[in-house]
Design a protein around this motif. Sequence first.
Motif, mmCIF file in Angstrom:
data_model
loop_
_atom_site.group_PDB
_atom_site.id
_atom_site.type_symbol
_atom_site.label_atom_id
_atom_site.label_comp_id
_atom_site.label_asym_id
_atom_site.label_seq_id
_atom_site.Cartn_x
_atom_site.Cartn_y
_atom_site.Cartn_z
ATOM 1 N N GLU A 123 0.808 -1.222 0.000
ATOM 2 C CA GLU A 123 0.000 0.000 0.000
ATOM 3 C C GLU A 123 0.842 1.274 0.000
ATOM 4 O OE1 GLU A 123 -2.400 -0.550 3.444
ATOM 5 O OE2 GLU A 123 -3.894 -1.822 2.408
ATOM 6 N N HIS A 124 2.141 1.142 0.247
ATOM 7 C CA HIS A 124 3.008 2.324 0.327
ATOM 8 C C HIS A 124 4.147 2.251 -0.691
ATOM 9 C CE1 HIS A 124 0.930 2.432 4.260
ATOM 10 N NE2 HIS A 124 1.067 3.741 4.146
ATOM 11 N N ASP A 125 3.797 1.800 -1.883
ATOM 12 C CA ASP A 125 4.730 1.821 -3.020
ATOM 13 C C ASP A 125 6.046 1.117 -2.719
ATOM 14 O OD1 ASP A 125 2.926 3.319 -4.605
ATOM 15 O OD2 ASP A 125 3.584 5.169 -3.620
ATOM 16 N N GLY A 126 5.962 -0.013 -2.031
ATOM 17 C CA GLY A 126 7.157 -0.820 -1.813
ATOM 18 C C GLY A 126 7.956 -0.456 -0.584
ATOM 19 N N PHE A 127 7.391 0.353 0.303
ATOM 20 C CA PHE A 127 8.094 0.758 1.523
ATOM 21 C C PHE A 127 7.235 0.450 2.754
ATOM 22 C CE2 PHE A 127 10.161 3.172 -1.744
ATOM 23 C CZ PHE A 127 11.489 3.247 -1.336
ATOM 24 N N TRP A 128 7.912 0.159 3.861
ATOM 25 C CA TRP A 128 7.225 -0.064 5.141
ATOM 26 C C TRP A 128 7.366 1.195 5.981
ATOM 27 C CZ3 TRP A 128 9.026 -3.783 9.603
ATOM 28 C CH2 TRP A 128 7.976 -3.927 10.518
ATOM 29 N N PRO A 129 6.288 1.940 6.198
ATOM 30 C CA PRO A 129 6.389 3.190 6.943
ATOM 31 C C PRO A 129 6.619 2.942 8.427
ATOM 32 C CG PRO A 129 4.106 2.739 6.414
ATOM 33 C CD PRO A 129 4.914 1.685 5.720
ATOM 34 N N PRO A 130 7.210 3.913 9.139
ATOM 35 C CA PRO A 130 7.354 3.778 10.596
ATOM 36 C C PRO A 130 6.013 3.554 11.277
ATOM 37 C CG PRO A 130 8.685 5.607 9.786
ATOM 38 C CD PRO A 130 7.830 5.145 8.634
ATOM 39 N N LEU A 131 6.072 2.933 12.441
ATOM 40 C CA LEU A 131 4.855 2.639 13.195
ATOM 41 C C LEU A 131 4.188 3.921 13.693
ATOM 42 C CD1 LEU A 131 6.234 -0.266 15.429
ATOM 43 C CD2 LEU A 131 5.015 -0.465 13.249
ATOM 44 N N ALA A 150 8.996 9.620 14.414
ATOM 45 C CA ALA A 150 8.147 10.257 13.407
ATOM 46 C C ALA A 150 8.909 11.307 12.611
ATOM 47 C CB ALA A 150 6.928 10.879 14.074
ATOM 48 N N THR A 151 9.817 12.026 13.276
ATOM 49 C CA THR A 151 10.516 13.114 12.599
ATOM 50 C C THR A 151 11.749 12.642 11.838
ATOM 51 O OG1 THR A 151 11.777 13.609 14.617
ATOM 52 C CG2 THR A 151 9.729 14.828 14.259
ATOM 53 N N ASP A 152 12.484 11.656 12.384
ATOM 54 C CA ASP A 152 13.746 11.233 11.778
ATOM 55 C C ASP A 152 13.681 9.857 11.135
ATOM 56 O OD1 ASP A 152 14.659 13.601 12.767
ATOM 57 O OD2 ASP A 152 16.027 12.756 14.238
ATOM 58 N N GLY A 153 12.669 9.059 11.475
ATOM 59 C CA GLY A 153 12.536 7.745 10.853
ATOM 60 C C GLY A 153 12.104 7.881 9.402
ATOM 61 N N THR A 154 12.545 6.938 8.579
ATOM 62 C CA THR A 154 12.209 6.968 7.155
ATOM 63 C C THR A 154 11.583 5.638 6.746
ATOM 64 O OG1 THR A 154 14.528 6.381 6.725
ATOM 65 C CG2 THR A 154 13.895 8.667 6.382
ATOM 66 N N PRO A 155 10.678 5.654 5.770
ATOM 67 C CA PRO A 155 10.102 4.395 5.295
ATOM 68 C C PRO A 155 11.204 3.423 4.875
ATOM 69 C CG PRO A 155 8.889 6.252 4.411
ATOM 70 C CD PRO A 155 10.113 6.827 5.076
ATOM 71 N N HIS A 156 10.987 2.156 5.194
ATOM 72 C CA HIS A 156 12.017 1.144 4.963
ATOM 73 C C HIS A 156 11.785 0.428 3.640
ATOM 74 C CE1 HIS A 156 15.201 -1.458 6.663
ATOM 75 N NE2 HIS A 156 14.682 -2.339 5.822
ATOM 76 N N PRO A 157 12.835 0.260 2.806
ATOM 77 C CA PRO A 157 12.665 -0.411 1.513
ATOM 78 C C PRO A 157 12.147 -1.841 1.687
ATOM 79 C CG PRO A 157 14.810 0.680 1.632
ATOM 80 C CD PRO A 157 14.225 0.727 3.015
ATOM 81 N N GLY A 158 11.002 -2.118 1.116
ATOM 82 C CA GLY A 158 10.351 -3.393 1.332
ATOM 83 C C GLY A 158 11.123 -4.582 0.790
ATOM 84 N N ALA A 159 11.870 -4.398 -0.307
ATOM 85 C CA ALA A 159 12.608 -5.524 -0.887
ATOM 86 C C ALA A 159 13.634 -6.085 0.079
ATOM 87 C CB ALA A 159 13.289 -5.085 -2.182
#
Length: 231
Positions: A123-131, A150-159
């Motif tokens: 649902e997030h274009d191949g990335f896992w967003p922070p909780l 929330a401020t410094d975390g970045t979506p994690h590459p799903g692959a």
Amino acid sequence: MTHFVLVAGTWLGAWAWDEVADGLRAAGDEAHPLTLTGLAEKRGIPAGQHTHVQDIVAEVERLDLRDVVLVGHSYAGVPVGQAAELIGDRLRGVVYVDANIPVDGESFLDGWPSEQVRKSIDEHDGFWPPLDADEYAGQGLTDEQIARFATDGTPHPGATLTEPAVLSGSLGDLPSTYVKCLLDGEEPPPSVAELLRGERWELVNLDTGHWPMFSRPAELARILHESGTAR
């Protein structure tokens, strides 16, 4: 002198290790926090799990490090365990901080109920967003620390979470310490428990949550330092 290469789990970069790195340096060690491709200041660069393995190996070789202790937190235990095989006699040991470990032919998401994570990645274009903030509750974190995700975390590459690990030998042959954070469950995963029965693995319990680099940085730095001097 022990050289610690510090690799944080999903959503985090080298910044997550600031306090731990300070503690290690104060103890006379060298600390090398590493941001994996696709995260933090490297956000937007395509990455798979094997990219992350190579990130770690390349950093060790770029700095020409010896007496290396690779430290993998959470997801990062998977690429760290694979990289440990590849750096040869540069390796002094491995520390897994409340981490997953690589299993040959399996991905990070295999072996546990991960349907919701896979759905989120789709649902997030191949990335896992922070909780969401409430999902960090009960882990020994302050409100300020949770806000920093929330401020410094970045979506994690799903692959990186779906590619299978590749191991040529047994992790049981590598001198390793497993740090179990008790607020995140009192028992290590079964794959870890099996390795802990061997002579080269040791277990250290830490009475805090899944992100001890924030909740207990001084104590984590001490554990890491002691793991390096014991090898």
